[in-house]
Enzyme design. Structure first.
Site, PDB file in Angstrom:
ATOM      1  N   ASP A  13     -55.528  -8.320  36.926  1.00  0.00           N
ATOM      2  CA  ASP A  13     -55.409  -9.359  37.046  1.00  0.00           C
ATOM      3  C   ASP A  13     -53.860 -10.353  37.808  1.00  0.00           C
ATOM      4  O   ASP A  13     -53.123  -9.652  38.857  1.00  0.00           O
ATOM      5  CB  ASP A  13     -54.176  -9.712  35.184  1.00  0.00           C
ATOM      6  CG  ASP A  13     -54.050 -10.974  34.725  1.00  0.00           C
ATOM      7  OD1 ASP A  13     -55.273 -11.824  34.752  1.00  0.00           O
ATOM      8  OD2 ASP A  13     -53.569 -11.260  34.394  1.00  0.00           O
ATOM      9  N   LEU A  14     -54.220 -11.753  37.758  1.00  0.00           N
ATOM     10  CA  LEU A  14     -52.835 -12.371  38.894  1.00  0.00           C
ATOM     11  C   LEU A  14     -51.765 -12.697  38.002  1.00  0.00           C
ATOM     12  O   LEU A  14     -50.736 -12.009  38.008  1.00  0.00           O
ATOM     13  CB  LEU A  14     -54.208 -13.015  39.745  1.00  0.00           C
ATOM     14  CG  LEU A  14     -52.838 -14.317  40.358  1.00  0.00           C
ATOM     15  CD1 LEU A  14     -52.690 -13.036  41.182  1.00  0.00           C
ATOM     16  CD2 LEU A  14     -53.280 -15.534  40.692  1.00  0.00           C
ATOM     17  N   ASP A  15     -52.171 -14.053  36.878  1.00  0.00           N
ATOM     18  CA  ASP A  15     -50.709 -14.329  36.258  1.00  0.00           C
ATOM     19  C   ASP A  15     -50.150 -13.241  35.401  1.00  0.00           C
ATOM     20  O   ASP A  15     -51.311 -13.014  34.675  1.00  0.00           O
ATOM     21  CB  ASP A  15     -51.234 -15.638  35.451  1.00  0.00           C
ATOM     22  CG  ASP A  15     -52.547 -16.202  36.629  1.00  0.00           C
ATOM     23  OD1 ASP A  15     -51.800 -16.969  37.582  1.00  0.00           O
ATOM     24  OD2 ASP A  15     -53.280 -16.881  36.004  1.00  0.00           O
ATOM     25  N   THR A  21     -46.761 -17.335  36.442  1.00  0.00           N
ATOM     26  CA  THR A  21     -47.320 -18.769  36.993  1.00  0.00           C
ATOM     27  C   THR A  21     -46.603 -18.764  35.686  1.00  0.00           C
ATOM     28  O   THR A  21     -47.334 -20.598  35.372  1.00  0.00           O
ATOM     29  CB  THR A  21     -48.330 -18.881  37.184  1.00  0.00           C
ATOM     30  OG1 THR A  21     -49.218 -17.513  36.644  1.00  0.00           O
ATOM     31  CG2 THR A  21     -49.048 -18.828  38.540  1.00  0.00           C
ATOM     32  N   LYS A  49     -52.444 -16.453  27.408  1.00  0.00           N
ATOM     33  CA  LYS A  49     -52.379 -15.662  28.263  1.00  0.00           C
ATOM     34  C   LYS A  49     -53.691 -14.997  28.684  1.00  0.00           C
ATOM     35  O   LYS A  49     -54.062 -14.764  27.894  1.00  0.00           O
ATOM     36  CB  LYS A  49     -51.356 -14.288  28.198  1.00  0.00           C
ATOM     37  CG  LYS A  49     -49.909 -14.948  28.814  1.00  0.00           C
ATOM     38  CD  LYS A  49     -49.361 -13.950  28.777  1.00  0.00           C
ATOM     39  CE  LYS A  49     -47.701 -14.131  28.543  1.00  0.00           C
ATOM     40  NZ  LYS A  49     -46.892 -13.083  28.292  1.00  0.00           N
ATOM     41  N   SER A 118     -59.559 -12.267  37.742  1.00  0.00           N
ATOM     42  CA  SER A 118     -58.794 -13.457  37.106  1.00  0.00           C
ATOM     43  C   SER A 118     -59.203 -14.556  36.516  1.00  0.00           C
ATOM     44  O   SER A 118     -60.645 -14.375  36.847  1.00  0.00           O
ATOM     45  CB  SER A 118     -57.718 -13.574  38.259  1.00  0.00           C
ATOM     46  OG  SER A 118     -56.850 -15.024  37.542  1.00  0.00           O
ATOM     47  N   ALA A 119     -58.843 -15.372  35.173  1.00  0.00           N
ATOM     48  CA  ALA A 119     -59.624 -16.245  34.684  1.00  0.00           C
ATOM     49  C   ALA A 119     -59.024 -17.587  35.262  1.00  0.00           C
ATOM     50  O   ALA A 119     -59.284 -17.894  35.461  1.00  0.00           O
ATOM     51  CB  ALA A 119     -58.910 -15.886  33.300  1.00  0.00           C
ATOM     52  N   LYS A 149     -62.411 -13.756  29.518  1.00  0.00           N
ATOM     53  CA  LYS A 149     -61.945 -12.500  28.730  1.00  0.00           C
ATOM     54  C   LYS A 149     -61.512 -12.986  27.396  1.00  0.00           C
ATOM     55  O   LYS A 149     -62.058 -13.718  26.880  1.00  0.00           O
ATOM     56  CB  LYS A 149     -61.067 -11.983  29.786  1.00  0.00           C
ATOM     57  CG  LYS A 149     -60.927 -11.466  30.645  1.00  0.00           C
ATOM     58  CD  LYS A 149     -59.127 -11.417  31.626  1.00  0.00           C
ATOM     59  CE  LYS A 149     -59.304 -10.926  32.984  1.00  0.00           C
ATOM     60  NZ  LYS A 149     -57.670 -11.182  33.742  1.00  0.00           N
ATOM     61  N   GLU A 173     -53.233  -5.084  32.928  1.00  0.00           N
ATOM     62  CA  GLU A 173     -53.418  -6.713  32.142  1.00  0.00           C
ATOM     63  C   GLU A 173     -52.480  -6.911  31.457  1.00  0.00           C
ATOM     64  O   GLU A 173     -51.849  -6.221  31.168  1.00  0.00           O
ATOM     65  CB  GLU A 173     -54.231  -6.856  31.566  1.00  0.00           C
ATOM     66  CG  GLU A 173     -55.552  -6.937  31.625  1.00  0.00           C
ATOM     67  CD  GLU A 173     -56.108  -8.592  32.296  1.00  0.00           C
ATOM     68  OE1 GLU A 173     -54.615  -9.415  31.451  1.00  0.00           O
ATOM     69  OE2 GLU A 173     -56.440  -9.318  32.540  1.00  0.00           O
ATOM     70  N   ASP A 174     -52.116  -7.899  31.175  1.00  0.00           N
ATOM     71  CA  ASP A 174     -50.797  -8.466  30.592  1.00  0.00           C
ATOM     72  C   ASP A 174     -51.700  -9.374  29.545  1.00  0.00           C
ATOM     73  O   ASP A 174     -49.964  -9.491  28.776  1.00  0.00           O
ATOM     74  CB  ASP A 174     -49.680  -9.184  31.664  1.00  0.00           C
ATOM     75  CG  ASP A 174     -50.206 -10.938  32.199  1.00  0.00           C
ATOM     76  OD1 ASP A 174     -51.291 -10.620  32.284  1.00  0.00           O
ATOM     77  OD2 ASP A 174     -49.592 -12.053  31.199  1.00  0.00           O
TER      78      ASP A 174
HETATM   79  C1  BG6 Z   1     -55.138 -17.146  33.376  1.00  0.00           C
HETATM   80  C2  BG6 Z   1     -54.230 -17.179  32.304  1.00  0.00           C
HETATM   81  O1  BG6 Z   1     -55.066 -15.982  34.102  1.00  0.00           O
HETATM   82  O2  BG6 Z   1     -55.869 -18.546  34.186  1.00  0.00           O
HETATM   83  C3  BG6 Z   1     -54.411 -18.103  31.337  1.00  0.00           C
HETATM   84  O3  BG6 Z   1     -53.220 -16.761  32.318  1.00  0.00           O
HETATM   85  C4  BG6 Z   1     -54.813 -19.484  32.466  1.00  0.00           C
HETATM   86  O4  BG6 Z   1     -52.756 -18.959  30.496  1.00  0.00           O
HETATM   87  C5  BG6 Z   1     -56.161 -19.027  33.105  1.00  0.00           C
HETATM   88  O5  BG6 Z   1     -55.406 -20.573  31.453  1.00  0.00           O
HETATM   89  C6  BG6 Z   1     -56.910 -19.835  33.389  1.00  0.00           C
HETATM   90  O6  BG6 Z   1     -56.330 -20.814  34.773  1.00  0.00           O
HETATM   91  P1  BG6 Z   1     -56.951 -21.906  35.583  1.00  0.00           P
HETATM   92  O7  BG6 Z   1     -55.745 -21.679  36.975  1.00  0.00           O
HETATM   93  O8  BG6 Z   1     -58.111 -21.604  35.897  1.00  0.00           O
HETATM   94  O9  BG6 Z   1     -56.306 -22.924  34.974  1.00  0.00           O
HETATM   95 MG    MG Z   2     -52.770 -12.461  32.988  1.00  0.00          MG
END
Ligand code: BG6
Ligand code: MG
Length: 222
Positions: A13-15, A21, A49, A118-119, A149, A173-174
């Site tokens: 996962d990224l964030d 972020t 998250k 990542s989402a 997810k 994953e966090d």
């Molecule tokens: C996830 C974050 O990685 O990405 C969420 O944990 C965030 O908080 C989601 O809403 C979507 O991110 P983005 O950059 O597409 O708005």
């Molecule tokens: Mg995350």
């Protein structure tokens, strides 16, 4: 878990796992909530998250007791993203979380395949700004999935791109939704954060400096 000698692959996962972020998401969502006349707390931000942008907006509007049309919601999400992108555009390699660079470097040196799961729809900008892009053999993010997810789609797609069986994939994953997605994909999962927030993870660490390749490979025998 099935015993096998095939090489593992790692899906990150990224964030919140590789980079921090959450503070930028928080600032941008808070500004939006305030402009609509209500507040948004850090505790509420925690619950977002792993949750995609539109679903996050729906949750925030519900917390604020505000109803908006579909087109108004599109405009609000775009406004939040514009502010968020303004902030992440200034990110540097300094914002990579502890242990991430070292683990990615070690995995690469060991010939272990690496994917992003990542989402976020902003993953390419973040990876470019933090100089992490070159580590990845495959990238699956919010632009390439149709379900969020805890649906396993993002991780199953990553395994497919890496040409690795799902049983050989380890997800980092966090977010609880992310741990659930990894379990639904029948993959091994390392939680990053606090164990009480991440039930189902096989092991939980504070950050990526707390795990070695040997420990990751040993997960399949747990
Ligand atoms: C996830 C974050 O990685 O990405 C969420 O944990 C965030 O908080 C989601 O809403 C979507 O991110 P983005 O950059 O597409 O708005
Ligand atoms: Mg995350």
């Amino acid at each position: 878990m099935q015993h096998t000698t095939e090489p593992i692959a790692c899906i990150f996962d990224l964030d919140g796992v590789l980079v921090d972020t959450a503070v930028y998401h928080y600032k941008a969502w808070k500004a939006l909530a305030n402009s609509l006349g209500f507040d948004f707390t850090e505790l509420q931000n925690e619950q977002l998250k792993g949750v995609n942008r539109m679903r996050s907006l729906d949750m925030i509007l519900q917390w604020g007791g505000v109803t908006q049309s579909a087109s108004e919601k599109e405009a609000l999400a775009a406004k939040k993203n514009e502010q968020y992108v303004g902030m992440i555009s200034k990110m540097t390699v300094q914002e990579v979380l502890p242990g991430s660079l070292e683990l990615l470097t070690a995995l690469k040196a060991a010939g272990i395949k690496i994917a992003l799961g990542s989402a976020s729809k902003n993953s390419s900008l973040i990876l470019e700004r933090t100089e992490l892009a070159h580590f990845f053999d495959a990238i699956v993010d919010g632009n390439s999935v149709t379900t969020s997810k805890p649906d396993p789609e993002v991780f199953l797609k990553a395994a497919e791109l890496l040409k690795t069986a799902k049983e050989n994939c380890v997800v980092f994953e966090d977010a609880l939704a992310g741990v659930q997605a990894a379990l639904a994909a029948d993959m091994m999962v390392v939680g990053v954060g606090r164990a009480e927030h991440l039930p189902g993870a096989q092991v939980v660490i504070n950050n990526l400096s707390e795990i070695t390749i040997n420990e990751i490979e040993a997960l399949r025998y747990q």
